[in-house]
Scaffold this motif. Structure first.
Motif, PDB file in Angstrom:
ATOM      1  N   VAL A   1      53.285  50.437  45.037  1.00 57.40           N
ATOM      2  CA  VAL A   1      51.964  49.985  44.585  1.00 57.40           C
ATOM      3  C   VAL A   1      51.096  49.474  45.731  1.00 57.40           C
ATOM      4  O   VAL A   1      49.925  49.148  45.521  1.00 57.40           O
ATOM      5  CB  VAL A   1      52.083  48.882  43.506  1.00 57.40           C
ATOM      6  N   LYS A   2      51.660  49.419  46.922  1.00 54.39           N
ATOM      7  CA  LYS A   2      50.928  48.879  48.064  1.00 54.39           C
ATOM      8  C   LYS A   2      49.658  49.686  48.292  1.00 54.39           C
ATOM      9  O   LYS A   2      49.679  50.915  48.312  1.00 54.39           O
ATOM     10  CB  LYS A   2      51.828  48.909  49.291  1.00 54.39           C
ATOM     11  N   GLY A   3      48.548  48.975  48.470  1.00 52.83           N
ATOM     12  CA  GLY A   3      47.264  49.627  48.682  1.00 52.83           C
ATOM     13  C   GLY A   3      46.519  49.951  47.406  1.00 52.83           C
ATOM     14  O   GLY A   3      45.337  50.301  47.438  1.00 52.83           O
ATOM     15  N   ARG A   4      47.185  49.857  46.264  1.00 58.08           N
ATOM     16  CA  ARG A   4      46.549  50.147  44.981  1.00 58.08           C
ATOM     17  C   ARG A   4      46.459  48.910  44.089  1.00 58.08           C
ATOM     18  O   ARG A   4      45.526  48.789  43.294  1.00 58.08           O
ATOM     19  CB  ARG A   4      47.331  51.230  44.230  1.00 58.08           C
ATOM     20  N   PHE A   5      47.411  48.013  44.186  1.00 58.27           N
ATOM     21  CA  PHE A   5      47.457  46.804  43.355  1.00 58.27           C
ATOM     22  C   PHE A   5      47.174  45.582  44.222  1.00 58.27           C
ATOM     23  O   PHE A   5      47.557  45.532  45.400  1.00 58.27           O
ATOM     24  CB  PHE A   5      48.838  46.630  42.717  1.00 58.27           C
ATOM     25  N   THR A   6      46.543  44.587  43.615  1.00 61.29           N
ATOM     26  CA  THR A   6      46.281  43.321  44.296  1.00 61.29           C
ATOM     27  C   THR A   6      46.645  42.166  43.378  1.00 61.29           C
ATOM     28  O   THR A   6      46.145  42.086  42.247  1.00 61.29           O
ATOM     29  CB  THR A   6      44.799  43.202  44.693  1.00 61.29           C
ATOM     30  N   ILE A   7      47.499  41.291  43.872  1.00 59.06           N
ATOM     31  CA  ILE A   7      47.861  40.086  43.122  1.00 59.06           C
ATOM     32  C   ILE A   7      47.012  38.933  43.629  1.00 59.06           C
ATOM     33  O   ILE A   7      46.737  38.815  44.830  1.00 59.06           O
ATOM     34  CB  ILE A   7      49.365  39.768  43.255  1.00 59.06           C
ATOM     35  N   SER A   8      46.575  38.082  42.704  1.00 60.89           N
ATOM     36  CA  SER A   8      45.795  36.906  43.070  1.00 60.89           C
ATOM     37  C   SER A   8      46.075  35.811  42.053  1.00 60.89           C
ATOM     38  O   SER A   8      46.728  36.052  41.037  1.00 60.89           O
ATOM     39  CB  SER A   8      44.294  37.236  43.113  1.00 60.89           C
ATOM     40  N   ARG A   9      45.584  34.626  42.337  1.00 59.17           N
ATOM     41  CA  ARG A   9      45.801  33.516  41.411  1.00 59.17           C
ATOM     42  C   ARG A   9      44.626  32.564  41.462  1.00 59.17           C
ATOM     43  O   ARG A   9      43.934  32.449  42.478  1.00 59.17           O
ATOM     44  CB  ARG A   9      47.104  32.790  41.733  1.00 59.17           C
ATOM     45  N   ASP A  10      44.442  31.859  40.348  1.00 54.57           N
ATOM     46  CA  ASP A  10      43.438  30.804  40.243  1.00 54.57           C
ATOM     47  C   ASP A  10      44.173  29.556  39.783  1.00 54.57           C
ATOM     48  O   ASP A  10      44.486  29.417  38.590  1.00 54.57           O
ATOM     49  CB  ASP A  10      42.342  31.218  39.260  1.00 54.57           C
ATOM     50  N   ASN A  11      44.466  28.664  40.702  1.00 59.04           N
ATOM     51  CA  ASN A  11      45.251  27.484  40.361  1.00 59.04           C
ATOM     52  C   ASN A  11      44.488  26.513  39.458  1.00 59.04           C
ATOM     53  O   ASN A  11      45.105  25.710  38.756  1.00 59.04           O
ATOM     54  CB  ASN A  11      45.749  26.789  41.614  1.00 59.04           C
ATOM     55  N   ALA A  12      43.181  26.583  39.468  1.00 61.99           N
ATOM     56  CA  ALA A  12      42.390  25.739  38.558  1.00 61.99           C
ATOM     57  C   ALA A  12      42.529  26.201  37.114  1.00 61.99           C
ATOM     58  O   ALA A  12      42.354  25.419  36.183  1.00 61.99           O
ATOM     59  CB  ALA A  12      40.932  25.754  38.986  1.00 61.99           C
ATOM     60  N   LYS A  13      42.832  27.481  36.940  1.00 62.50           N
ATOM     61  CA  LYS A  13      42.975  28.046  35.590  1.00 62.50           C
ATOM     62  C   LYS A  13      44.430  28.314  35.228  1.00 62.50           C
ATOM     63  O   LYS A  13      44.707  28.877  34.157  1.00 62.50           O
ATOM     64  CB  LYS A  13      42.171  29.343  35.481  1.00 62.50           C
ATOM     65  N   ASN A  14      45.361  27.978  36.119  1.00 61.41           N
ATOM     66  CA  ASN A  14      46.791  28.233  35.864  1.00 61.41           C
ATOM     67  C   ASN A  14      47.037  29.696  35.495  1.00 61.41           C
ATOM     68  O   ASN A  14      47.801  29.999  34.562  1.00 61.41           O
ATOM     69  CB  ASN A  14      47.335  27.321  34.762  1.00 61.41           C
ATOM     70  N   THR A  15      46.409  30.584  36.227  1.00 62.61           N
ATOM     71  CA  THR A  15      46.468  32.007  35.892  1.00 62.61           C
ATOM     72  C   THR A  15      46.726  32.844  37.143  1.00 62.61           C
ATOM     73  O   THR A  15      46.162  32.582  38.202  1.00 62.61           O
ATOM     74  CB  THR A  15      45.159  32.458  35.220  1.00 62.61           C
ATOM     75  N   VAL A  16      47.584  33.840  36.972  1.00 56.14           N
ATOM     76  CA  VAL A  16      47.824  34.820  38.019  1.00 56.14           C
ATOM     77  C   VAL A  16      47.350  36.177  37.508  1.00 56.14           C
ATOM     78  O   VAL A  16      47.450  36.460  36.306  1.00 56.14           O
ATOM     79  CB  VAL A  16      49.307  34.842  38.443  1.00 56.14           C
ATOM     80  N   TYR A  17      46.823  36.972  38.416  1.00 55.47           N
ATOM     81  CA  TYR A  17      46.231  38.252  38.048  1.00 55.47           C
ATOM     82  C   TYR A  17      46.921  39.400  38.794  1.00 55.47           C
ATOM     83  O   TYR A  17      47.495  39.209  39.864  1.00 55.47           O
ATOM     84  CB  TYR A  17      44.743  38.274  38.414  1.00 55.47           C
ATOM     85  N   LEU A  18      46.813  40.581  38.212  1.00 55.99           N
ATOM     86  CA  LEU A  18      47.233  41.791  38.898  1.00 55.99           C
ATOM     87  C   LEU A  18      46.133  42.827  38.692  1.00 55.99           C
ATOM     88  O   LEU A  18      45.969  43.347  37.584  1.00 55.99           O
ATOM     89  CB  LEU A  18      48.566  42.312  38.373  1.00 55.99           C
ATOM     90  N   GLN A  19      45.384  43.080  39.754  1.00 56.10           N
ATOM     91  CA  GLN A  19      44.356  44.112  39.716  1.00 56.10           C
ATOM     92  C   GLN A  19      44.999  45.431  40.102  1.00 56.10           C
ATOM     93  O   GLN A  19      45.571  45.553  41.196  1.00 56.10           O
ATOM     94  CB  GLN A  19      43.224  43.773  40.686  1.00 56.10           C
ATOM     95  N   MET A  20      44.922  46.399  39.198  1.00 61.93           N
ATOM     96  CA  MET A  20      45.566  47.693  39.409  1.00 61.93           C
ATOM     97  C   MET A  20      44.495  48.773  39.486  1.00 61.93           C
ATOM     98  O   MET A  20      43.674  48.895  38.568  1.00 61.93           O
ATOM     99  CB  MET A  20      46.536  47.984  38.268  1.00 61.93           C
TER     100      MET A  20
END
Length: 116
Positions: free
Chosen positions: A64-83
């Motif tokens: 998935v390298k180069g296609r997916f991006t993981i990120s997080r918002d600690n203020a919202k207690n949420t982690v994301y996966l942009q695919m």
């Protein structure tokens, strides 16, 4: 108790994009790294991406390298996966993972289907 709730899955055409979210509760989110895994029918669950507690370090499976991006918002207690640039072989149930109690905690998963 630790609770992880994934959302954002669905049906998408090859080449399309989706953003998954995982809302966490029951622990101090900003203290822990988070990971995404996936499991396709008939296959073992596999690591997809991980992010450190403050988001400074990320790592990805080669597939998935180069296609997916993981990120997080600690203020919202949420982690994301942009695919992006999704492929049929990305079809799987995607799970959020954390280990705030020293053992794996999992969400219920969200289905991603890549098909024309």
């Amino acid at each position: 108790q630790v609770q992880l709730v994934e959302s954002g899955g669905g049906l998408v055409q090859p080449g399309g994009s989706l953003r998954l979210s995982c809302a966490a509760s029951g622990f101090t989110f900003s203290n822990y790294g988070m990971k995404w895994y996936r499991q396709a029918p008939g296959k073992e669950r596999e690591f997809v991406a991980g992010i450190s507690s403050i988001g400074a370090i990320t790592n990805y499976a080669e597939s998935v390298k180069g296609r997916f991006t993981i990120s997080r918002d600690n203020a919202k207690n949420t982690v994301y996966l942009q695919m992006s640039s999704l492929k049929p072989e990305d079809t799987a149930v995607y799970y959020c993972n954390a280990r705030p109690r020293g053992y794996d905690s999992w969400g219920q998963g969200t289905q991603v289907t890549v098909s024309s």
